[in-house]
Design a protein around this motif. Sequence first.
Motif, PDB file in Angstrom:
ATOM      1  N   GLY A 639       0.792  -1.225   0.000  1.00 21.16           N
ATOM      2  CA  GLY A 639       0.000   0.000   0.000  1.00 21.16           C
ATOM      3  C   GLY A 639       0.819   1.266   0.000  1.00 21.16           C
ATOM      4  N   ASP A 640       2.183   1.192  -0.117  1.00 24.33           N
ATOM      5  CA  ASP A 640       3.027   2.380  -0.121  1.00 24.33           C
ATOM      6  C   ASP A 640       3.208   2.924  -1.533  1.00 24.33           C
ATOM      7  N   TYR A 641       3.546   4.226  -1.589  1.00 26.51           N
ATOM      8  CA  TYR A 641       3.791   4.869  -2.882  1.00 26.51           C
ATOM      9  C   TYR A 641       4.685   6.076  -2.655  1.00 26.51           C
ATOM     10  N   PHE A 642       5.659   6.270  -3.555  1.00 31.67           N
ATOM     11  CA  PHE A 642       6.427   7.508  -3.550  1.00 31.67           C
ATOM     12  C   PHE A 642       6.670   7.932  -4.977  1.00 31.67           C
ATOM     13  N   ASP A 643       6.996   9.208  -5.144  1.00 35.48           N
ATOM     14  CA  ASP A 643       7.219   9.715  -6.492  1.00 35.48           C
ATOM     15  C   ASP A 643       8.015  11.009  -6.379  1.00 35.48           C
ATOM     16  N   TYR A 644       8.753  11.346  -7.446  1.00 32.42           N
ATOM     17  CA  TYR A 644       9.374  12.652  -7.583  1.00 32.42           C
ATOM     18  C   TYR A 644       9.495  12.972  -9.065  1.00 32.42           C
ATOM     19  N   PHE A 645       9.268  14.221  -9.425  1.00 34.20           N
ATOM     20  CA  PHE A 645       9.321  14.619 -10.818  1.00 34.20           C
ATOM     21  C   PHE A 645       9.747  16.081 -10.907  1.00 34.20           C
ATOM     22  N   HIS A 646      10.435  16.408 -11.998  1.00 29.90           N
ATOM     23  CA  HIS A 646      11.105  17.690 -12.162  1.00 29.90           C
ATOM     24  C   HIS A 646      10.388  18.503 -13.228  1.00 29.90           C
ATOM     25  N   ARG A 647      10.073  19.766 -12.902  1.00 25.98           N
ATOM     26  CA  ARG A 647       9.456  20.685 -13.866  1.00 25.98           C
ATOM     27  C   ARG A 647      10.151  22.027 -13.743  1.00 25.98           C
ATOM     28  N   GLY A 648      10.875  22.424 -14.790  1.00 25.18           N
ATOM     29  CA  GLY A 648      11.549  23.713 -14.752  1.00 25.18           C
ATOM     30  C   GLY A 648      12.549  23.782 -13.604  1.00 25.18           C
ATOM     31  N   ASP A 649      12.406  24.809 -12.766  1.00 22.59           N
ATOM     32  CA  ASP A 649      13.299  24.974 -11.620  1.00 22.59           C
ATOM     33  C   ASP A 649      12.737  24.341 -10.361  1.00 22.59           C
ATOM     34  N   TRP A 650      11.703  23.525 -10.479  1.00 24.98           N
ATOM     35  CA  TRP A 650      11.040  22.969  -9.298  1.00 24.98           C
ATOM     36  C   TRP A 650      11.083  21.440  -9.351  1.00 24.98           C
ATOM     37  N   VAL A 651      11.143  20.844  -8.181  1.00 25.26           N
ATOM     38  CA  VAL A 651      11.042  19.390  -8.043  1.00 25.26           C
ATOM     39  C   VAL A 651       9.951  19.090  -7.020  1.00 25.26           C
ATOM     40  N   ASP A 652       9.016  18.221  -7.408  1.00 23.99           N
ATOM     41  CA  ASP A 652       7.972  17.785  -6.472  1.00 23.99           C
ATOM     42  C   ASP A 652       8.310  16.392  -5.960  1.00 23.99           C
ATOM     43  N   LEU A 653       8.217  16.189  -4.644  1.00 20.27           N
ATOM     44  CA  LEU A 653       8.409  14.894  -4.000  1.00 20.27           C
ATOM     45  C   LEU A 653       7.159  14.542  -3.224  1.00 20.27           C
ATOM     46  N   VAL A 654       6.787  13.275  -3.242  1.00 25.77           N
ATOM     47  CA  VAL A 654       5.594  12.847  -2.510  1.00 25.77           C
ATOM     48  C   VAL A 654       5.806  11.429  -1.998  1.00 25.77           C
ATOM     49  N   ILE A 655       5.250  11.166  -0.814  1.00 22.39           N
ATOM     50  CA  ILE A 655       5.216   9.804  -0.274  1.00 22.39           C
ATOM     51  C   ILE A 655       3.837   9.589   0.340  1.00 22.39           C
ATOM     52  N   ALA A 656       3.284   8.395   0.174  1.00 24.04           N
ATOM     53  CA  ALA A 656       1.906   8.157   0.607  1.00 24.04           C
ATOM     54  C   ALA A 656       1.751   6.712   1.059  1.00 24.04           C
ATOM     55  N   ASP A 657       0.649   6.480   1.776  1.00 22.49           N
ATOM     56  CA  ASP A 657       0.323   5.139   2.281  1.00 22.49           C
ATOM     57  C   ASP A 657      -1.186   4.976   2.220  1.00 22.49           C
ATOM     58  N   VAL A 658      -1.659   3.939   1.499  1.00 22.12           N
ATOM     59  CA  VAL A 658      -3.088   3.661   1.383  1.00 22.12           C
ATOM     60  C   VAL A 658      -3.492   2.653   2.450  1.00 22.12           C
ATOM     61  N   ALA A 711     -14.755   2.754  -1.519  1.00 18.16           N
ATOM     62  CA  ALA A 711     -13.902   1.587  -1.239  1.00 18.16           C
ATOM     63  C   ALA A 711     -13.594   1.442   0.237  1.00 18.16           C
ATOM     64  N   ASP A 712     -14.126   2.349   1.046  1.00 23.79           N
ATOM     65  CA  ASP A 712     -13.867   2.317   2.492  1.00 23.79           C
ATOM     66  C   ASP A 712     -12.357   2.399   2.777  1.00 23.79           C
ATOM     67  N   LEU A 713     -11.673   3.293   2.049  1.00 14.99           N
ATOM     68  CA  LEU A 713     -10.232   3.462   2.206  1.00 14.99           C
ATOM     69  C   LEU A 713      -9.906   4.927   2.488  1.00 14.99           C
ATOM     70  N   PHE A 714      -8.697   5.182   2.944  1.00 13.39           N
ATOM     71  CA  PHE A 714      -8.190   6.542   3.064  1.00 13.39           C
ATOM     72  C   PHE A 714      -6.688   6.521   2.786  1.00 13.39           C
ATOM     73  N   ILE A 715      -6.109   7.692   2.562  1.00  9.12           N
ATOM     74  CA  ILE A 715      -4.698   7.804   2.192  1.00  9.12           C
ATOM     75  C   ILE A 715      -4.030   8.863   3.060  1.00  9.12           C
ATOM     76  N   THR A 716      -2.816   8.554   3.540  1.00  8.69           N
ATOM     77  CA  THR A 716      -1.970   9.576   4.148  1.00  8.69           C
ATOM     78  C   THR A 716      -0.915   9.978   3.126  1.00  8.69           C
ATOM     79  N   MET A 717      -0.537  11.268   3.124  1.00 13.78           N
ATOM     80  CA  MET A 717       0.396  11.748   2.099  1.00 13.78           C
ATOM     81  C   MET A 717       1.179  12.940   2.622  1.00 13.78           C
ATOM     82  N   PHE A 718       2.485  12.969   2.287  1.00 10.77           N
ATOM     83  CA  PHE A 718       3.341  14.124   2.574  1.00 10.77           C
ATOM     84  C   PHE A 718       3.856  14.643   1.238  1.00 10.77           C
ATOM     85  N   TYR A 719       3.603  15.950   0.954  1.00 13.31           N
ATOM     86  CA  TYR A 719       3.927  16.535  -0.348  1.00 13.31           C
ATOM     87  C   TYR A 719       4.951  17.642  -0.149  1.00 13.31           C
ATOM     88  N   VAL A 720       6.018  17.612  -0.977  1.00 13.87           N
ATOM     89  CA  VAL A 720       7.125  18.568  -0.864  1.00 13.87           C
ATOM     90  C   VAL A 720       7.392  19.178  -2.236  1.00 13.87           C
TER      91      VAL A 720
END
Length: 847
Positions: A639-658, A711-720
């Motif tokens: 149920g874990d997920y992380f991601d990072y992607f680059h756009r211009g001068d910015w980088v987005d990072l995210v980590i989550a748990d379903v 689906a009776d689910l929820f997600i926690t997420m930290f976005y940077v």
Amino acid sequence: MRQQELLRALLNAFDEALCLVDSTGSLVEVNGAAERLLGLERRALLGKKLLSEPMSGPASRRLGISLGGRNDRLLDGEVRPLVAGSPMSLLRLSDPSVSDGRGRDSEATLRAVLDTLVDGIIVIDDQGVIQLFTPAAEHMFGYHADEVLGRNVALLMPSPYREEHDAYIGRYLRTGEPRIIGSGREVQGRRKDGRLFPLQLSVGEFCRDQHRWFVGVTRDLTAGKQTEDRLLMLSSAVEQSPTGVVIADAQGRIQYVNRGYTALTGCGAEELVGTRPGGAGRANRFGRLRKVIRSGEAWRGEVQESRKNGEIYWALESITPILDAHGEATHYLLIQQDITEQKRDKEALAESEERFRQVAEMAGEWLWEQDPQGHYLYSSAAVRAILGFEPEEVRGKHYFDLLTPEDRQHWMSALPPAKASEKPFFRLINRYRHKDGHEVYTESTGAPIFGERGELIKWRGVDHDITTRKRYEDELRVRDRAIESASVGINIADAQAEGLPNVYVNPALSSITGYSREELLHRSMRMLQGAETDPASVEEIRAAIRAGRPCRLTIRNYRKDGTPFWNELLISPVKDESGVITHYIGIQTDVTERRRAEEERHELEIAKQIQLSLLPEAPLHLATAEIAGFCVPATHVGGDYFDYFHRGDWVDLVIADVSGHSVGAALIMAEVRSVLRTEARRTPVEPVGGEGVAPILAGINDALHEDLSGADLFITMFYVRYDCRTRRLSYANAGHNFALLLRSGEESCIPLDADGLVLGVRKGVSFEEKAENLKAGDWLLLYTDGVIEAQNSEGEFFGIGRLCRQFSARRSLSPEAMVAGLLDELRAFAGKNPLRDDISMVALRVC
């Protein structure tokens, strides 16, 4: 101070010549000014008769004072009663040849002194008769002076002292042996209304005209006693309270701990009293007290602590400043209430609910929950196979809505009143209308669930599809060939013969077991049991047969060649027209392959593949930042997920748990990734008036709310979001673990957190956004709860503290090496203990 001395001290407070005289005009007491005016010392004056005639009322006149010999004087004298009704009077003397006018107010002043004394003054003669009763005594005892003057002082005493007082005075006059005279003690007084009260009594004695007089000074102790009793009661309550109580001074030094706290922590009072927060040893447990002292604000929350023996416990803790009249904190009150059992119960309940739902997913039977009115709150996926409905189509419906019209009418008339029906029910036969229109028979068993106050909360039960069984029972007599062609093994046993020998077996049963028809006939099906057959399952079958009821279970049986197989067994009794069980029919299905696939691989393998396909393929190397991450799915969750992607001068990072661990959770995570990237592209990289991270979380929450709720689910997420030009970091949190910031040159980690609800609970949620300015050498670590909740063989958690230390120790590595090293450390810590949750981390190093 003796009472005679008290009277003299009061008179000496005045500069004019003052004397106390009795009703005969004889001197009782004089002050220094009177001694000087009369030319004699006090001991020579006491008892002298200054007035030639008794004084019946206030009078002011010139008196001839005859003291004998050359001391005879002609003086001005003014006589007034001391207090109303008193036999003693105040005599003010002055020399007519020397008059400065100061004596006119002496009487009023002395009377004012007596009137304003807080302590009561009572004067009695040697017969115990009251001669003086001041206003303070009036207020204390409830009597007016006119009511007590001339009466025996015993009326102010309770029994038995009332009856013994005259004898006590007589004994003292005979023997001179004092008991209270010349000293003070605590006694009881009796008010006019009969109520008793505590008082402090001091008694003095003086002599006049060969008579003894006694002066009593009384002080009401009622308020003090009440305060003392209340303090004792509160002190006892605090000391005996099972709740832990700690009191610290303004600097945080521990001054008191009660027995409840020592019992809770296992630390003795001597180990804690005198220590300060942040000190060595046991004082470390008071770290939150130090924060309250610094902030000046009260704190309350749940905390996890360890006892002296290392045992972990949970407590509800509050820390409150104790303020003085000026609002300054003089002390701090810390209270801990042990909630370990409540936490365990809550966790056990959550675990039980989770097990219930997992069983519902795996079981072939239809598990359900209904509210007190009969509306479905929960439905397992088996309803799809039984009635053709999806679980979400069933939720909210009344169970009458699913029955055939005939069965609905039957139960509406047959059900007892509400209260009478709040009892478990067993094996009720229901006829449902399948979604495609055909009838479905189920055997329904359920039980009521009650709250703490005995109120009905819901119903929980299971429906077992018996449509096939019913069909077989109906057709058995005439459709033997249909049974012969069945793909499941079928046997019919003689219920009247010992050992229940088979009288019929179909070919499928021979194919499943490897035994021929001849080998199976006239023998019991117990022949399929072996060394690893569960005794409890065997006993369940026997109990069902003894009770004459159906039995359905999966049991480990053995084929003729000795190989084991899982047998999904259904045993049903067959009754004749009179209700006597004549036979048992058994339906046996080899579910070995299906069970193995369900238990070992299929669903969770799909979930893992979905999960891993969402993750970045390689680390990210930029001018001012390097980023790497990984996800290691556990063997039985995903149920874990992380991601990072680059756009211009910015980088987005995210980590989550379903929440939840299934293919459904993995599919939700795939949807999260799609929505996340859409929201990131839709939200301006450089928004006006803000960083722009919080709106992304808000958009994700609104976009996913309906799917997550269904689906009776929820997600926690930290976005940077990281600005590569300015090295500025902005972040927002949706109920996830806080991130760890490691500044260059510092050893300890800084937690980064922001307020925000988990995703999927409700729409329209606002998220707090915060920012930090970073510099070269700084590190950021994102992680899921599987990291800090990993346990070793002793049950110890990896924890935030250990993670911070290992993070700091590897700061010289690259991000790829950092996360790999942390994973190695985590696996070494767990040892042979399997990781029970996914492990995900993302590390960012500022260049």
